[in-house]
Design a protein around this motif. Structure first.
Motif, PDB file in Angstrom:
ATOM      1  N   ALA A 237       0.701  -1.389  -0.109  1.00 58.89           N
ATOM      2  CA  ALA A 237      -0.029   0.004  -0.153  1.00 58.89           C
ATOM      3  C   ALA A 237       0.936   1.231   0.023  1.00 58.89           C
ATOM      4  CB  ALA A 237      -1.019  -0.328   1.236  1.00 58.89           C
ATOM      5  N   THR A 436       3.901  -0.823   3.692  1.00 56.08           N
ATOM      6  CA  THR A 436       3.297   0.361   3.332  1.00 56.08           C
ATOM      7  C   THR A 436       4.299   1.571   3.378  1.00 56.08           C
ATOM      8  OG1 THR A 436       1.180  -0.401   4.753  1.00 56.08           O
ATOM      9  CG2 THR A 436       1.485   1.870   4.315  1.00 56.08           C
ATOM     10  N   SER A 462       6.216  -0.342   7.755  1.00 54.50           N
ATOM     11  CA  SER A 462       5.939   0.989   6.976  1.00 54.50           C
ATOM     12  C   SER A 462       7.413   1.486   6.909  1.00 54.50           C
ATOM     13  CB  SER A 462       4.865   1.693   7.421  1.00 54.50           C
ATOM     14  OG  SER A 462       5.282   2.122   8.970  1.00 54.50           O
TER      15      SER A 462
END
Length: 519
Positions: A237, A436, A462
């Motif tokens: 993402a 992410t 992330s």
């Protein structure tokens, strides 16, 4: 021993029960088939460049997934095809708002994909992957559409919207809400979790067990909810302008706006050109806005439908500056303010035209919010959780930096819209192992970098990157941000070295040169 007639009667009754049962089973089966999410091909209104391809569909999903035989929602889908078919997971774009409509053109006959520069903006990704654009349920490109006012951009439509008074706006919202009730549209089904399930249904209809997500602004909250509700679906993402569910945009806006301006004052002081030309930038900014509150600034702005005389009060001048920050033009604020203080309105006119063309807010009799989906989501997920007394105090204590929050319509439209507050579970941080990439702009007051840092606390895989000089939605403002997105989607490794630098300071010298060369 039963008679032959009795035996035939029993056999006939058994056969009848079997046939009724079979018919009921077939009806259930047929109902399940019709209720299952499905893609229906439709003719494309888009004109791709030579060598590119697009496929258009309507995704059909239940309004209420617990009542699959009820109302259906139809969502427009566009698939920008990869240059070569590689069988890799597509990238699904999730738009902002809530209420943005990326597949709806701004004017009749226009091409939404061309207007959004989608072909150039996704070229690198489409070397190997399809890019899928999904409409939001309840917004443009969806049936039903919850919008409460004429969304057309013709001159008569613009004139009608500009003439709406505050009382008329409230009346329009009341009638619109009542109309949705009469049509039996269940606003409890137009929520972030419902939108997240639409993404899962889209993936299933496409036959995809894994997808990549690219969300911008509210689309990042939408993407995070997909990651929460469908943890095995998402391969990677990219979240640009991060809006996690645990933050409240209405609660702390005055402080956020003040901190963003404080960053501008600090950056100007650190820059030799800006420091020399605007030695008291804070005083100049505050004097311009305070003066406009007393005596609005008069100027003429030129739009597609002609020239218009406008009077900008302090709130509207602040709106112009905030829009400059949002668009990555913070470096031009010192020159604009200094010129306006001397009576030169050319830069203010330029950026006021930009704001009015893209978002409006300067020519209407009052700030307006007619997007039904926006009301349904924000009045459910944000406004009910606001500490009203603390918010009022923040507006008062932050002076001019609270003007934009003071103009918010949430106190007006949320009581009219009547939606049930979201449960506490939906406001918890999203915990996910999905790789992410979090992107923010240093001058993004809508979704400030602090929100990305907050989201990262529960996203262990992330990477958080802040583009110091940019605003809201950095991928379209900075070539480095676009490159980071494209590289991360191909290799979602949050620990790899960055291929370019995000920490470039605002270029006040270039802004001065542009201002000096204005006609």
């Amino acid at each position: 021993m039963p008679s032959q007639a009795t035996m035939w009667h029993k056999i006939s009754m058994a056969r009848l029960r079997f046939l009724c049962g079979l018919a009921a089973f077939l009806l259930v089966l047929a109902g399940s088939a019709s209720a299952a999410p499905r893609l229906e091909r439709e003719r494309c209104a888009f004109k791709p460049p030579k060598g590119d391809r697009v496929e258009c569909f309507v995704l059909v999903v239940p309004e209420n997934r617990e009542q699959p035989q009820g109302r259906e929602i139809k969502l427009k889908v566009a698939i920008l095809k990869a240059k070569r078919t590689a069988g890799v997971e597509p990238l699904v774009y999730l738009s902002g708002g809530p209420g943005d409509a990326p597949l709806v053109a701004s004017a009749p006959g226009a091409d939404a994909l061309s207007e959004g520069d989608w072909w150039n903006e996704t070229a690198a990704i489409r070397r190997r992957r399809d890019v899928v654009i999904l409409s939001q349920r309840g917004a443009g490109g969806s049936s039903p559409n919850l919008d409460c006012f004429d969304t057309r951009t013709s001159d008569p439509a613009k004139a009608r919207r500009r003439a709406v008074t505050e009382q008329q706006e409230r009346d329009i919202l009341v009638r619109c809400r009542a109309g949705l009730d009469r049509r039996k549209i269940d606003l409890a089904m137009y929520t972030t979790p419902a939108l997240a399930d639409d993404v899962a249904d889209l993936a299933a209809a496409l036959g995809q067990s894994k997808i990549n997500l690219y969300g911008v602004s509210y689309g990042t909250r939408w993407a995070l909810e997909v990651m929460r509700r469908h943890p095995d679906l998402v391969r990677a993402a990219v979240l640009d302008g991060v809006y996690p569910p645990q933050v409240n945009g209405e609660q702390n806006e005055p402080e956020i706006v003040r901190r963003t301006f404080e960053q501008l004052y600090k950056d100007c002081e650190a820059d030799a050109v800006c420091r020399e030309r605007q030695p008291n930038l804070r005083g100049e900014v505050e004097a311009l806005i305070t003066g406009a509150e007393r005596t609005p600034l008069e100027l003429s702005i030129t739009l597609e439908d002609g020239s218009h005389a406008v009077r900008l009060d302090g709130t509207q001048v602040m709106m112009v500056m905030l829009n400059m920050m949002r668009e990555g033009e913070a470096a031009s604020i010192p020159e604009m303010v200094t010129a306006a203080r001397k009576g030169d309105m050319r830069l203010l006119k330029l950026y006021a035209e930009d704001l009015e063309t893209n978002d409006g807010g300067l020519m209407e009799q009052n700030a307006q919010q007619f997007d039904g989906l926006y009301n349904s989501v924000e009045c459910r997920e944000t406004w009910p959780m606001v500490d009203r007394a603390a918010r009022r105090k923040a507006i008062e204590t932050n002076g001019i930096y609270g003007l934009n929050a003071r103009a918010s319509k949430s106190p007006t439209f949320c009581p009219v819209w009547r939606v049930t507050p979201a449960p506490a579970a939906e406001r918890q941080p999203v915990r996910s192992e999905v790789p992410t990439l979090l992107l923010s702009g240093g001058y993004d007051w809508l979704t400030p970098p602090a929100w990305a840092r907050e989201a990262a606390k529960t996203l262990p895989a992330s990477r958080n990157v802040v583009f110091r000089a940019q605003g809201h939605g950095v991928v379209v403002q900075d070539a480095c941000a676009a490159r980071l997105r494209d590289v991360f989607i191909e290799d979602p490794n949050p620990k790899r070295a960055l291929p370019c630098r995000p920490d470039t300071a605002p270029n006040f010298t270039a802004a001065w040169e542009r201002a000096r060369n204005m006609p």
